[in-house]
Scaffold this active site. Structure first.
Site, PDB file in Angstrom:
ATOM      1  N   HIS A  66       0.828  -1.196   0.000  1.00  0.00           N
ATOM      2  CA  HIS A  66       0.000   0.000   0.000  1.00  0.00           C
ATOM      3  C   HIS A  66       0.868   1.254   0.000  1.00  0.00           C
ATOM      4  CE1 HIS A  66      -3.838  -2.084   0.889  1.00  0.00           C
ATOM      5  NE2 HIS A  66      -3.039  -2.948   1.481  1.00  0.00           N
ATOM      6  N   HIS A 115       5.815   5.403  -8.048  1.00  0.00           N
ATOM      7  CA  HIS A 115       5.961   4.782  -6.724  1.00  0.00           C
ATOM      8  C   HIS A 115       5.348   3.386  -6.712  1.00  0.00           C
ATOM      9  CE1 HIS A 115       5.786   4.804  -2.174  1.00  0.00           C
ATOM     10  NE2 HIS A 115       4.805   3.945  -2.458  1.00  0.00           N
ATOM     11  N   GLU A 116       4.142   3.248  -7.256  1.00  0.00           N
ATOM     12  CA  GLU A 116       3.467   1.953  -7.227  1.00  0.00           C
ATOM     13  C   GLU A 116       4.191   0.922  -8.083  1.00  0.00           C
ATOM     14  OE1 GLU A 116       1.268   1.226  -5.104  1.00  0.00           O
ATOM     15  OE2 GLU A 116       1.124   3.289  -4.411  1.00  0.00           O
ATOM     16  N   HIS A 163       7.098  -0.702  -6.457  1.00  0.00           N
ATOM     17  CA  HIS A 163       6.829  -1.811  -5.536  1.00  0.00           C
ATOM     18  C   HIS A 163       6.976  -3.151  -6.257  1.00  0.00           C
ATOM     19  CE1 HIS A 163       5.714  -0.017  -1.764  1.00  0.00           C
ATOM     20  NE2 HIS A 163       4.798   0.757  -2.306  1.00  0.00           N
ATOM     21  N   GLU A 208       8.862   0.841   0.657  1.00  0.00           N
ATOM     22  CA  GLU A 208       8.222   2.126   0.403  1.00  0.00           C
ATOM     23  C   GLU A 208       9.275   3.186   0.066  1.00  0.00           C
ATOM     24  OE1 GLU A 208       5.054   2.735   0.292  1.00  0.00           O
ATOM     25  OE2 GLU A 208       4.203   0.917   1.160  1.00  0.00           O
TER      26      GLU A 208
END
Length: 594
Positions: free
Chosen positions: A222, A401-402, A405, A430
């Site tokens: 998340h 950013h996602e 991951h 993160e």
């Protein structure tokens, strides 16, 4: 010199259910490297355990028995692991990178793998071992029988009920051992449970003798956006028309073909972006794959033209990040996301599925990273701090950013997607995502303070509590700050450290304007991204700050013969990660020859 070491004979703290109000009896900081707490319901959490990793790097490399015999990566790694750790192993995956070959393995007891006891070995171009990471352990109790007392069907029912999801029947379940933090091992059914509507995706480990859910791997990362924002990745800077942005060295069939199927929508070999359903993609507006929608920020983002503009922007950003990472080593064999791997290694049929304008949540986004061969999934929501609401798809910092991951989740641990699960490792995950977002936005050698999410949050502070900065006054976080941090805060600490590493490398080597497309340069931003990705494959499962530091230093030896060793040590030490750093106590000592 060959370094022999024996793994600790006992590890404590059990994987247990704890209530929301339950107190931990061990200081939180002592668990960052081995534990994490996962919510699995309104009133229950599960504390997940991963044996502590040992990690050694060997500079120019050490010899091993099979080096001159032309042995395979599988054979060489299994023999080396056995000789150094005194335990059986089973090769899980591996790949040959540009400057190092990487093998990933599990510990084996009674012919079964130990799910959370893993090892990774790296070999340089001369076939010498340059890094060894391992969370292998020595059981302190009786090894349970491999004879099942609980059927798969019963274990499935337990997992589905506990995790409020459905068993993924297309992914075969397995029977493995699981190491517990009291030194015992338990026999477990291992199966994947997913709830599409709730955006959850777990690898469940159910005790095959007691039918208790012992542990989980959470495939969903998340992005919580109260952190540090970015400056040049939102629609306030204006749209441009880009011609043929795909890098054909990374996406040989372009972005709209997998070699057999060609589309004229936001769907291709690497990514499909859609709203509500993968069939609801954005079509081209004209011939030759022209996608030219005009976004209108003054009306609802759910108007037709704004939906299409959002899908096109997300499709572009995700593919662009894919191509950059690919050119720097995140290839098919290194567990990248593609439908068709073009016989270059790894497992296919796992392109990124990006659900934009998702209505499951708001003011957030997430990326689910399952193992190689299963599609990564991004879900991005509206941010509700303005009227009309703002669309995540136009916060490029968030989208980068996602996608990051997925990169860190796959490269760490050999494509298993299960090696960023502890509080410390998850927090660093993160941080890597923030750091990559920052890297993609640089347009000069200047390294200003970096803030993430200003546009979406509609605030100068953006997502994070502090900007990432080379000033210790602006951002005073150090290694010692981790001691009393949660996962959310750990990310800021690690990303700020990387911000300072980037600044030092650019100051030393200069800056390249073509770093996104040409990794064969010597400027500091190119060096940074090479070390950034190389170190992920080198580091052990569930790395700590110290492990990740050592992986960066070893990555520099592998690729640049240690040319940046002292520079890296100076930056690490300036943030408390000096030679004698340990137990979340700052140390500023650098090697004597620096």
């Amino acid at each position: 010199m060959v370094v022999f070491y024996k793994f600790f004979t006992s590890v404590f703290l059990a994987i247990v259910y704890v209530s929301l109000s339950g107190a931990l009896t061990v200081p939180v900081a002592s668990k960052h490297a081995t534990h994490s707490v996962r919510s699995i319901g309104r009133d229950v959490k599960i504390e997940v355990y991963h044996p502590k990793s040992k990690y050694n790097t060997f500079g120019a490399g050490i010899d091993h028995p099979l080096r001159k015999r032309g042995a395979s990566l599988k054979e060489s790694s299994e023999v080396f692991i056995s000789s150094h750790l005194g335990a059986n192993s089973r090769y899980q995956s591996g790949f040959a990178g540009e400057v190092a070959s990487h093998a990933f393995a599990h510990q084996v007891i009674n012919g079964l793998i130990v799910s959370n006891a893993v090892s990774n070995v790296a070999f340089n171009a001369d076939g010498k071992v340059v890094a060894l990471g391992s969370s292998f352990f020595e059981p302190s109790g009786k090894i349970p029988s491999t004879t099942l007392s609980v059927s798969f069907e019963d274990a499935k029912n337990t997992a589905e009920a506990a995790l409020d999801g459905t068993y993924l029947s297309e992914i075969p379940s397995t029977v493995e051992y699981l190491a517990k933090d009291n030194g015992e091992v338990v026999l477990v059914h291992v199966l994947q449970i997913r709830n599409e509507e709730a955006a959850t995706w777990y690898n469940a480990l159910v005790n095959a003798h007691t039918n208790k859910l012992e542990s989980i791997t959470d495939y969903v990362a998340h992005a919580t956006y109260r952190v540090l924002p970015i400056t040049k990745q939102n629609l306030l800077e204006g749209f441009e028309t880009l011609v043929d942005p795909a890098n054909l060295k990374a996406s040989p069939q372009g972005w709209h073909s997998d070699g057999s199927t060609t589309t004229a929508v936001t769907e291709g070999n690497n990514v499909v972006s859609y709203k509500s359903s993968t069939t609801n993609t954005s079509p081209a507006t004209g011939a030759n794959l022209a996608f030219e929608y005009i976004q209108n920020p003054t009306v609802s983002p759910t108007t037709a033209t704004n939906i299409n503009a959002a899908l096109v922007n997300a499709f572009y950003i995700l593919n662009a990040v894919h191509d950059i990472a690919y050119r720097y080593g995140f290839t098919e064999a290194a567990f990248n996301f593609h439908n068709n791997n073009f016989r270059k290694g790894g497992r296919g049929n796992d392109r990124v599925l990006a659900s934009m304008q998702d209505d499951f949540d708001d003011n957030n986004a997430l990326f689910s990273t399952p193992p190689d061969g299963q599609s990564g999934r991004m879900r991005a929501y509206f941010f509700t701090f303005t009227d009309p609401n703002r669309d995540s798809a136009f916060g490029n910092d968030l989208v980068v950013h996602e996608m990051a991951h997925g990169i860190s989740g796959r490269l760490t641990g050999g494509g298993t997607a299960g090696c960023l699960q502890t509080t410390e490792a998850g927090g660093m995950g993160e941080g890597w995502s923030d750091a990559l977002a920052s890297w993609t936005e640089k347009t000069s050698a200047e390294v200003p303070d970096y803030v993430l999410g200003q546009y979406l949050m509609n605030t100068p502070n953006g997502f994070r509590t502090r900007p990432y900065s080379t000033s210790s006054t602006v951002n005073p976080l150090t290694y010692g700050s981790v001691r009393n941090m949660n996962k959310i805060s750990v990310k800021c600490d690690w990303a700020n450290l990387l911000h300072n590493v980037y600044a030092a490398l650019v100051a030393e080597h200069g800056w390249s304007a073509t770093s996104h497309t040409d990794p064969n340069q010597s400027e500091g931003n190119v060096v940074f991204l090479h070390l950034f990705l190389d170190a992920m494959a080198l580091q052990p499962c569930n790395p700590t700050f110290l492990n990740a530091r050592d992986a960066w230093l070893q990555a520099d030896v592998n690729r640049y013969d240690g040319a940046n060793r002292c520079l890296l040590w100076r930056v690490f030490a300036s943030k408390g990660l000096g030679v004698n750093a340990a137990n979340y106590i700052d140390n500023n000592v650098i090697p004597s020859d620096c």
